[in-house]
Scaffold this active site. Structure first.
Site, mmCIF file in Angstrom:
data_model
loop_
_atom_site.group_PDB
_atom_site.id
_atom_site.type_symbol
_atom_site.label_atom_id
_atom_site.label_comp_id
_atom_site.label_asym_id
_atom_site.label_seq_id
_atom_site.Cartn_x
_atom_site.Cartn_y
_atom_site.Cartn_z
ATOM 1 N N PHE A 1 -10.789 -9.510 9.714
ATOM 2 C CA PHE A 1 -11.855 -9.062 8.816
ATOM 3 C C PHE A 1 -13.168 -9.082 9.584
ATOM 4 O O PHE A 1 -13.550 -10.110 10.142
ATOM 5 C CB PHE A 1 -11.939 -9.961 7.574
ATOM 6 C CG PHE A 1 -12.883 -9.420 6.534
ATOM 7 C CD1 PHE A 1 -12.429 -8.531 5.567
ATOM 8 C CD2 PHE A 1 -14.216 -9.781 6.534
ATOM 9 C CE1 PHE A 1 -13.297 -8.008 4.618
ATOM 10 C CE2 PHE A 1 -15.100 -9.264 5.586
ATOM 11 C CZ PHE A 1 -14.621 -8.382 4.609
ATOM 12 N N LYS B 1 -7.258 -0.134 11.093
ATOM 13 C CA LYS B 1 -6.363 -1.299 11.180
ATOM 14 C C LYS B 1 -4.941 -0.840 10.838
ATOM 15 O O LYS B 1 -4.488 -1.022 9.715
ATOM 16 C CB LYS B 1 -6.815 -2.380 10.185
ATOM 17 C CG LYS B 1 -8.216 -2.900 10.435
ATOM 18 C CD LYS B 1 -8.425 -4.287 9.861
ATOM 19 C CE LYS B 1 -9.084 -4.257 8.533
ATOM 20 N NZ LYS B 1 -9.516 -5.586 8.043
ATOM 21 N N GLU C 1 -15.791 7.500 7.453
ATOM 22 C CA GLU C 1 -15.437 6.214 6.836
ATOM 23 C C GLU C 1 -15.740 5.088 7.823
ATOM 24 O O GLU C 1 -15.702 5.288 9.043
ATOM 25 C CB GLU C 1 -13.937 6.308 6.480
ATOM 26 C CG GLU C 1 -13.252 5.116 5.906
ATOM 27 C CD GLU C 1 -13.762 4.640 4.563
ATOM 28 O OE1 GLU C 1 -14.946 4.284 4.506
ATOM 29 O OE2 GLU C 1 -12.976 4.553 3.613
ATOM 30 N N ASP C 2 -16.053 3.911 7.304
ATOM 31 C CA ASP C 2 -16.317 2.780 8.190
ATOM 32 C C ASP C 2 -15.016 2.198 8.742
ATOM 33 O O ASP C 2 -14.861 1.971 9.930
ATOM 34 C CB ASP C 2 -17.143 1.694 7.475
ATOM 35 C CG ASP C 2 -16.552 1.265 6.131
ATOM 36 O OD1 ASP C 2 -15.508 1.817 5.709
ATOM 37 O OD2 ASP C 2 -17.135 0.371 5.493
ATOM 38 N N ARG D 1 -24.397 -6.460 6.625
ATOM 39 C CA ARG D 1 -24.328 -5.030 6.964
ATOM 40 C C ARG D 1 -25.277 -4.675 8.114
ATOM 41 O O ARG D 1 -25.019 -3.764 8.891
ATOM 42 C CB ARG D 1 -24.737 -4.160 5.765
ATOM 43 C CG ARG D 1 -23.704 -4.059 4.680
ATOM 44 C CD ARG D 1 -24.064 -2.909 3.745
ATOM 45 N NE ARG D 1 -23.426 -3.052 2.440
ATOM 46 C CZ ARG D 1 -22.181 -2.676 2.165
ATOM 47 N NH1 ARG D 1 -21.437 -2.148 3.101
ATOM 48 N NH2 ARG D 1 -21.680 -2.833 0.955
ATOM 49 N N ASP E 1 -8.054 0.351 6.161
ATOM 50 C CA ASP E 1 -7.266 -0.884 6.158
ATOM 51 C C ASP E 1 -5.890 -0.565 5.552
ATOM 52 O O ASP E 1 -4.988 -0.099 6.241
ATOM 53 C CB ASP E 1 -8.075 -1.905 5.349
ATOM 54 C CG ASP E 1 -7.480 -3.288 5.304
ATOM 55 O OD1 ASP E 1 -6.281 -3.438 5.530
ATOM 56 O OD2 ASP E 1 -8.208 -4.244 5.029
ATOM 57 N N LYS F 1 -21.040 2.225 0.955
ATOM 58 C CA LYS F 1 -22.238 2.148 1.768
ATOM 59 C C LYS F 1 -21.899 1.899 3.232
ATOM 60 O O LYS F 1 -22.764 1.923 4.096
ATOM 61 C CB LYS F 1 -23.101 0.968 1.275
ATOM 62 C CG LYS F 1 -23.495 1.046 -0.164
ATOM 63 C CD LYS F 1 -24.265 -0.221 -0.577
ATOM 64 C CE LYS F 1 -24.588 -0.168 -2.024
ATOM 65 N NZ LYS F 1 -24.332 -1.473 -2.691
ATOM 66 N N GLY F 2 -20.636 1.617 3.501
ATOM 67 C CA GLY F 2 -20.250 1.165 4.844
ATOM 68 C C GLY F 2 -20.520 2.159 5.952
ATOM 69 O O GLY F 2 -20.649 1.783 7.114
#
Ligand code: 5GP
Length: 179
Positions: A151, A130, A98-99, A164, A102, A42-43
């Site tokens: 984070f 990141k 994509e949000d 969110r 990582d 959902k990001g």
């Protein structure tokens, strides 16, 4: 809710300005191609909405929802598809939205999975990257911002399902989120 925030990492204005520049890069790359944006739920929620509204080229959208096994601190790379794409992507120019990337494990899995469906091209656009956290190398062809080992939440990103809806990207106070 805003009291949980330790520091705003990227403000609303910074995000919107960066997205406008990103859209120019993407529009130039896909100028003569019909583009399919594939958002990872959902990001990607806000990023997808803002990105597509600033992209002045023909495009279609689809969404995929995945969940990784293991917690966000113990990543295994095993990914389960909760909701697959609605349409085939064969011969289409696909840009994954994509949000955040990582470890790269989620994106690595998704790239392998989507490549098997024979798209005409497959690239990645991530709002946040990141690079210092990578376990597997994955291409991020278009990126909004780089981030250290931090984070963050907000603008679609959650911590335990919350935060969110924050309009900016922020870190949380240590007593709320210890990593
Ligand atoms: P990766 O497989 O690259 O380690 O992780 C990708 C996913 O982990 C992201 O789509 C996101 O759901 C989650 N994630 C990674 N870093 C962060 C972060 O800083 N904040 C939040 N909220 N989620 C993150």
């Amino acid at each position: 809710m805003f009291n949980d925030v330790e520091e705003v990492v990227f403000s609303e204005t910074q995000i919107q300005e960066r997205i406008k520049n990103l859209c120019e890069e993407i529009a130039a790359a896909y100028e003569k191609k019909s583009l399919l944006l594939v958002g990872i739920l959902k990001g990607c929620l806000f990023f997808m909405a803002d990105l597509m509204r600033s992209l002045n080229i023909p495009l279609a959208i689809d969404f995929i929802s995945i969940s990784s096994y293991g917690s966000s601190t113990e990543k295994t790379g095993a990914v389960k598809i909760l909701k697959d794409l609605d349409t085939p992507i064969q011969d289409k120019h696909v840009l994954i939205v994509e949000d955040i990337v990582d470890t790269g494990l989620t994106l690595g899995y998704l790239l392998r999975n989507l490549r098997e469906r024979a798209p005409a091209s497959l690239q990645v656009c991530s709002l946040l990257d990141k690079p210092d956290c990578r376990i597997v190398q994955v291409p991020v062809n278009f990126k909004g911002f780089e981030l250290g080992k931090k984070f963050v939440v907000g603008y679609g990103l959650d911590y335990q399902g919350k935060y969110r809806h924050l309009p900016f990207i922020a870190s949380l106070k240590k007593e709320i989120c210890p990593f």
